[in-house]
Motif scaffolding. Structure first.
Motif, PDB file in Angstrom:
ATOM      1  N   GLN A 145       0.812  -1.216   0.000  1.00 24.05           N
ATOM      2  CA  GLN A 145       0.000   0.000   0.000  1.00 24.05           C
ATOM      3  C   GLN A 145       0.848   1.270   0.000  1.00 24.05           C
ATOM      4  OE1 GLN A 145      -3.745  -0.475   2.586  1.00 24.05           O
ATOM      5  NE2 GLN A 145      -2.376  -2.018   3.429  1.00 24.05           N
ATOM      6  N   GLY A 146       2.146   1.116  -0.220  1.00 24.90           N
ATOM      7  CA  GLY A 146       3.007   2.276  -0.380  1.00 24.90           C
ATOM      8  C   GLY A 146       3.691   2.770   0.871  1.00 24.90           C
ATOM      9  N   LEU A 147       3.618   2.047   1.992  1.00 23.41           N
ATOM     10  CA  LEU A 147       4.281   2.479   3.212  1.00 23.41           C
ATOM     11  C   LEU A 147       5.774   2.161   3.148  1.00 23.41           C
ATOM     12  CD1 LEU A 147       1.286   2.632   4.081  1.00 23.41           C
ATOM     13  CD2 LEU A 147       2.015   1.908   6.349  1.00 23.41           C
ATOM     14  N   PRO A 148       6.611   2.874   3.895  1.00 22.81           N
ATOM     15  CA  PRO A 148       8.055   2.644   3.863  1.00 22.81           C
ATOM     16  C   PRO A 148       8.421   1.209   4.237  1.00 22.81           C
ATOM     17  CG  PRO A 148       7.577   4.719   4.948  1.00 22.81           C
ATOM     18  CD  PRO A 148       6.262   4.034   4.728  1.00 22.81           C
ATOM     19  N   VAL A 149       9.393   0.655   3.533  1.00 26.72           N
ATOM     20  CA  VAL A 149       9.788  -0.742   3.759  1.00 26.72           C
ATOM     21  C   VAL A 149      10.398  -0.918   5.146  1.00 26.72           C
ATOM     22  CG1 VAL A 149      11.284  -2.603   2.968  1.00 26.72           C
ATOM     23  CG2 VAL A 149      10.122  -1.144   1.301  1.00 26.72           C
ATOM     24  N   GLY A 150      11.296  -0.002   5.544  1.00 23.76           N
ATOM     25  CA  GLY A 150      11.964  -0.148   6.831  1.00 23.76           C
ATOM     26  C   GLY A 150      10.993  -0.146   7.992  1.00 23.76           C
ATOM     27  N   GLY A 151      10.082   0.826   8.024  1.00 22.38           N
ATOM     28  CA  GLY A 151       9.099   0.887   9.102  1.00 22.38           C
ATOM     29  C   GLY A 151       8.175  -0.308   9.104  1.00 22.38           C
ATOM     30  N   SER A 152       7.772  -0.766   7.915  1.00 26.25           N
ATOM     31  CA  SER A 152       6.885  -1.933   7.825  1.00 26.25           C
ATOM     32  C   SER A 152       7.566  -3.178   8.373  1.00 26.25           C
ATOM     33  CB  SER A 152       6.466  -2.156   6.366  1.00 26.25           C
ATOM     34  OG  SER A 152       5.774  -1.031   5.855  1.00 26.25           O
ATOM     35  N   LEU A 153       8.840  -3.361   8.037  1.00 31.81           N
ATOM     36  CA  LEU A 153       9.574  -4.538   8.521  1.00 31.81           C
ATOM     37  C   LEU A 153       9.780  -4.480  10.032  1.00 31.81           C
ATOM     38  CD1 LEU A 153      12.274  -4.989   5.718  1.00 31.81           C
ATOM     39  CD2 LEU A 153      10.223  -6.372   6.109  1.00 31.81           C
ATOM     40  N   LEU A 154      10.095  -3.307  10.553  1.00 30.77           N
ATOM     41  CA  LEU A 154      10.293  -3.186  11.997  1.00 30.77           C
ATOM     42  C   LEU A 154       8.991  -3.437  12.750  1.00 30.77           C
ATOM     43  CD1 LEU A 154      12.065  -2.487  14.404  1.00 30.77           C
ATOM     44  CD2 LEU A 154      11.548  -0.062  14.000  1.00 30.77           C
ATOM     45  N   PHE A 155       7.910  -2.871  12.248  1.00 28.27           N
ATOM     46  CA  PHE A 155       6.609  -3.081  12.882  1.00 28.27           C
ATOM     47  C   PHE A 155       6.233  -4.553  12.861  1.00 28.27           C
ATOM     48  CE2 PHE A 155       1.833  -2.941  12.244  1.00 28.27           C
ATOM     49  CZ  PHE A 155       1.545  -2.761  13.594  1.00 28.27           C
ATOM     50  N   ALA A 156       6.411  -5.210  11.720  1.00 28.44           N
ATOM     51  CA  ALA A 156       6.078  -6.621  11.608  1.00 28.44           C
ATOM     52  C   ALA A 156       6.979  -7.473  12.494  1.00 28.44           C
ATOM     53  CB  ALA A 156       6.209  -7.068  10.152  1.00 28.44           C
ATOM     54  N   ALA A 157       8.270  -7.112  12.568  1.00 30.90           N
ATOM     55  CA  ALA A 157       9.185  -7.862  13.436  1.00 30.90           C
ATOM     56  C   ALA A 157       8.773  -7.735  14.899  1.00 30.90           C
ATOM     57  CB  ALA A 157      10.611  -7.362  13.239  1.00 30.90           C
ATOM     58  N   GLY A 158       8.285  -6.554  15.279  1.00 26.74           N
ATOM     59  CA  GLY A 158       7.808  -6.382  16.643  1.00 26.74           C
ATOM     60  C   GLY A 158       6.592  -7.232  16.953  1.00 26.74           C
ATOM     61  N   LEU A 159       5.644  -7.300  16.015  1.00 26.63           N
ATOM     62  CA  LEU A 159       4.468  -8.148  16.213  1.00 26.63           C
ATOM     63  C   LEU A 159       4.880  -9.610  16.369  1.00 26.63           C
ATOM     64  CD1 LEU A 159       2.017  -6.617  13.569  1.00 26.63           C
ATOM     65  CD2 LEU A 159       1.997  -6.270  16.040  1.00 26.63           C
ATOM     66  N   SER A 160       5.781 -10.074  15.490  1.00 25.54           N
ATOM     67  CA  SER A 160       6.244 -11.454  15.591  1.00 25.54           C
ATOM     68  C   SER A 160       7.018 -11.677  16.884  1.00 25.54           C
ATOM     69  CB  SER A 160       7.125 -11.807  14.388  1.00 25.54           C
ATOM     70  OG  SER A 160       6.375 -11.803  13.192  1.00 25.54           O
ATOM     71  N   GLY A 161       7.782 -10.665  17.312  1.00 23.28           N
ATOM     72  CA  GLY A 161       8.535 -10.802  18.551  1.00 23.28           C
ATOM     73  C   GLY A 161       7.638 -10.981  19.758  1.00 23.28           C
ATOM     74  N   VAL A 162       6.544 -10.220  19.819  1.00 17.87           N
ATOM     75  CA  VAL A 162       5.587 -10.401  20.919  1.00 17.87           C
ATOM     76  C   VAL A 162       4.965 -11.791  20.848  1.00 17.87           C
ATOM     77  CG1 VAL A 162       3.444  -9.567  21.944  1.00 17.87           C
ATOM     78  CG2 VAL A 162       5.108  -7.936  21.053  1.00 17.87           C
ATOM     79  N   GLY A 163       4.585 -12.231  19.638  1.00 15.31           N
ATOM     80  CA  GLY A 163       4.010 -13.560  19.491  1.00 15.31           C
ATOM     81  C   GLY A 163       4.968 -14.659  19.886  1.00 15.31           C
ATOM     82  N   LEU A 164       6.237 -14.527  19.529  1.00 13.33           N
ATOM     83  CA  LEU A 164       7.236 -15.537  19.899  1.00 13.33           C
ATOM     84  C   LEU A 164       7.463 -15.565  21.404  1.00 13.33           C
ATOM     85  CD1 LEU A 164       9.869 -15.031  17.059  1.00 13.33           C
ATOM     86  CD2 LEU A 164       8.285 -16.945  17.328  1.00 13.33           C
ATOM     87  N   THR A 165       7.427 -14.400  22.029  1.00 11.18           N
ATOM     88  CA  THR A 165       7.591 -14.360  23.482  1.00 11.18           C
ATOM     89  C   THR A 165       6.483 -15.123  24.178  1.00 11.18           C
ATOM     90  OG1 THR A 165       8.684 -12.203  23.325  1.00 11.18           O
ATOM     91  CG2 THR A 165       7.811 -12.835  25.472  1.00 11.18           C
ATOM     92  N   LEU A 166       5.242 -14.890  23.760  1.00 12.09           N
ATOM     93  CA  LEU A 166       4.128 -15.618  24.389  1.00 12.09           C
ATOM     94  C   LEU A 166       4.136 -17.087  24.002  1.00 12.09           C
ATOM     95  CD1 LEU A 166       2.039 -14.468  26.365  1.00 12.09           C
ATOM     96  CD2 LEU A 166       3.302 -12.726  25.105  1.00 12.09           C
ATOM     97  N   THR A 167       4.651 -17.422  22.828  1.00 15.04           N
ATOM     98  CA  THR A 167       4.805 -18.826  22.467  1.00 15.04           C
ATOM     99  C   THR A 167       5.737 -19.529  23.445  1.00 15.04           C
ATOM    100  OG1 THR A 167       4.455 -18.375  20.110  1.00 15.04           O
ATOM    101  CG2 THR A 167       5.574 -20.420  20.659  1.00 15.04           C
ATOM    102  N   SER A 168       6.846 -18.890  23.762  1.00 12.27           N
ATOM    103  CA  SER A 168       7.800 -19.496  24.694  1.00 12.27           C
ATOM    104  C   SER A 168       7.234 -19.567  26.105  1.00 12.27           C
ATOM    105  CB  SER A 168       9.115 -18.711  24.677  1.00 12.27           C
ATOM    106  OG  SER A 168       8.921 -17.379  25.120  1.00 12.27           O
ATOM    107  N   VAL A 169       6.457 -18.552  26.506  1.00  9.96           N
ATOM    108  CA  VAL A 169       5.805 -18.596  27.823  1.00  9.96           C
ATOM    109  C   VAL A 169       4.849 -19.788  27.890  1.00  9.96           C
ATOM    110  CG1 VAL A 169       4.162 -17.409  29.329  1.00  9.96           C
ATOM    111  CG2 VAL A 169       6.043 -16.135  28.284  1.00  9.96           C
ATOM    112  N   ALA A 170       4.043 -19.964  26.838  1.00 10.15           N
ATOM    113  CA  ALA A 170       3.101 -21.082  26.804  1.00 10.15           C
ATOM    114  C   ALA A 170       3.832 -22.423  26.767  1.00 10.15           C
ATOM    115  CB  ALA A 170       2.185 -20.951  25.587  1.00 10.15           C
ATOM    116  N   ALA A 171       4.944 -22.487  26.040  1.00  6.50           N
ATOM    117  CA  ALA A 171       5.705 -23.738  25.968  1.00  6.50           C
ATOM    118  C   ALA A 171       6.242 -24.129  27.336  1.00  6.50           C
ATOM    119  CB  ALA A 171       6.847 -23.586  24.972  1.00  6.50           C
ATOM    120  N   LEU A 172       6.773 -23.161  28.074  1.00  4.51           N
ATOM    121  CA  LEU A 172       7.285 -23.461  29.406  1.00  4.51           C
ATOM    122  C   LEU A 172       6.165 -23.841  30.356  1.00  4.51           C
ATOM    123  CD1 LEU A 172       9.704 -23.593  31.279  1.00  4.51           C
ATOM    124  CD2 LEU A 172       9.425 -21.137  31.730  1.00  4.51           C
ATOM    125  N   ALA A 173       5.029 -23.134  30.275  1.00  2.00           N
ATOM    126  CA  ALA A 173       3.887 -23.471  31.129  1.00  2.00           C
ATOM    127  C   ALA A 173       3.378 -24.875  30.826  1.00  2.00           C
ATOM    128  CB  ALA A 173       2.764 -22.450  30.927  1.00  2.00           C
TER     129      ALA A 173
END
Length: 526
Positions: A145-173
């Motif tokens: 949709q024309g948004l900057p590549v760098g900001g889009s990648l950082l935002f997406a990496a942050g979303l995945s990072g939060v998801g991975l963190t909760l994945t590891s929390v659930a795995a340990l639980a």
């Protein structure tokens, strides 16, 4: 690990595809809505005034670069997408790691030449892969949709990072606790605590340091499309790796089915609500109902507390008022008009709730537990029809909790809003729950493996159509395809029984057909 990941992927692939597709569509909605609602610098400057409201900051976070499309998307949609992918990761991770052990299916897999640690690594790799694809999908949608590549990648990496963190929390639980429901409760409790801590930290600049302690705060500190703090991704890498390593170590030192924090083996019998299948169904879902009610009530409190800030902005800026009027807000009665529009979002939540609640019936069948109930003098039709009614009643309970939250939030925020004025916009959306619960029952009777996928997909598509249709001024014949379009929006328009009864009638008819089909088909365990 070539073959070990195939079974976990087969178990989660439908939900994974739906999750990623919904994220891409939601990103489109955010971009289009912002560019239509705030087309010039003046309107975007007025939007920045909302950052002065502590209630807005608590929910959305402290805005950064919201004068840009990307900054607004990160501010407005970031927390929501992060919570969605985290909840999905928790539910799926505990299902693969602990539910498979609870039902004994993991023992069948481990009877083959595969070590428990290798199986765990394959299961985590599948969940982590989906979470990463989730981020890639969001980034791709934004860049397209024309948004900057760098900001889009950082935002997406942050979303995945939060998801991975909760994945590891659930795995340990899942390794430490002996039942899936306990692991889910702990992992979602961590997510809830992280969300509350983020809300508290964002209410004042003096508390901003608390964002370092919560995964959702890590996402806020990335500031994509503005400062682009790539260093902020570090805890999103380190914490999942450490917690994942602890989960692997715990799995290597315990027997299958055991747990370090096991509950009591014997408990006093509890005979309440065991007089019939419907009463038993209510008993087994009470905990989930309470959790949903609390969550919606808290969201309602935040939503209600924002009303005063929105009213002040509408009354002080005619241009902003005209923009909101184009989106369907009754600016002559701004408080109720704003709530009538926001009620559509909660109506989507009710649709998802009943869809997943009917989906729990499929889980009972897939795991074989339903057979133990139906061998007793229990009629299939009575059981399924009763479960449908319970789902609708539970949605009504969740809606009342949301009404209470909105009313309390409005009072806390200083808005003189009566109970009925706060409740009516939300209560009139309940026919959507009747409709989608019926569609879920129909899918359960006709194609049981798609019990969740069909209604959830329709809910998401209908919601996206409602949002995009309003912004893009699509033809009425297209807008009418969304059930949300049929809902009355008091006080913008008076309530009429016709559309509501039509939605309820379609839902009841779909449920009746689903009950009939279920009574004539064989049980289909996984």
């Amino acid at each position: 690990m070539t073959g070990a990941w195939r079974l976990p992927w087969r178990l989660v692939r439908r939900g994974a595809v739906l999750l990623c597709a919904s994220a891409a569509l939601y990103a489109v909605v955010e971009v289009v809505s912002y560019e239509q609602a705030y087309p010039d610098d003046a309107s975007r400057a007025q939007l920045a005034q909302l950052s002065d409201s502590a209630a807005v900051r608590a929910l959305q976070g402290v805005p950064h670069a919201i004068e840009t499309t990307g900054g607004f998307v990160a501010w407005d949609a970031g927390w929501f997408l992060a919570v969605v992918v985290s909840v999905w990761a928790v539910l799926v991770t505990t299902r693969l790691l602990r539910a498979e052990e609870d039902t004994g299916r993991a023992d069948l897999v481990l009877s083959r030449p595969i070590r428990p640690v290798r199986l765990l690594a394959a299961q985590l790799a599948v969940v982590a892969g989906v979470v990463l694809v989730f981020g890639v999908t969001v980034a791709t949608s934004l860049v397209a949709q024309g948004l900057p590549v760098g900001g889009s990648l950082l935002f997406a990496a942050g979303l995945s990072g939060v998801g991975l963190t909760l994945t590891s929390v659930a795995a340990l639980a899942a390794q430490l606790l002996d039942l899936r429901r306990r692991a889910v409760s702990v992992a979602l409790g961590v997510l809830g605590l992280a969300f509350v801590l983020r809300m508290y930290a964002n209410t004042s600049d003096d508390r901003a340091w608390l964002l370092h302690l919560t995964p959702l705060g890590w996402l806020d500190r990335l500031r994509p499309f503005g400062d682009d703090s790539w260093v902020g991704l570090l805890p999103m890498v380190v914490v999942p790796v450490l917690l994942g390593a602890l989960a692997v170590r715990e799995r290597a030192t315990r027997d299958s089915g055991s747990a370090r924090l096991a509950g009591r083996e014997h408990r006093p019998p509890r005979l309440r609500l065991l007089g019939g299948p419907v009463a038993f169904g209510w008993r087994t879902t009470t905990g989930v109902l309470v959790a949903w009610s609390i969550g919606v009530a808290l969201f309602g409190v935040v939503l209600g507390s924002v009303v005063s800030a929105v009213v002040d902005l509408i009354e002080g800026d005619p241009e902003y008022a005209r923009t909101l009027e184009q989106l369907g807000v009754d600016v002559s009665n701004p408080a109720e008009g704003f709530l009538s529009v926001m009620a559509i979002t909660l109506a989507m939540v009710f649709g998802l709730y009943v869809s997943w609640r009917i989906g729990a019936l499929r889980t009972e069948e897939a795991t074989g537990r339903l057979e133990h109930l139906l061998v007793r003098p229990v009629r299939r039709t009575s059981w399924l029809a009763g479960s449908y009614v319970l789902a609708v009643v539970a949605a009504a309970v969740v809606a009342v909790a949301g009404c209470l939250g909105i009313w309390l939030g409005a009072r806390i925020g200083g808005t003189d809003l009566g109970w009925w004025d706060a409740s009516l916009p939300l209560l009139v959306t309940l026919p959507v729950a009747v409709l989608f619960a019926g569609i879920g029952v129909l899918a359960f009777g006709a194609v049981p493996r798609l019990t969740v996928a069909v209604p959830v997909t329709l809910v998401v598509l209908a919601y996206v159509l409602e949002l995009l249709g309003t912004v893009l001024s699509l033809p009425d014949r297209v807008l009418d395809l969304s059930p949300f379009r049929w809902l009355p929006r008091p006080p913008l328009e008076p309530w009429t029984a016709g559309p509501s009864l039509a939605l309820c009638g379609i839902g009841l008819a779909a449920a009746a057909v689903g009950v009939l089909l279920f009574s004539r088909r064989d049980l289909a365990p996984d």
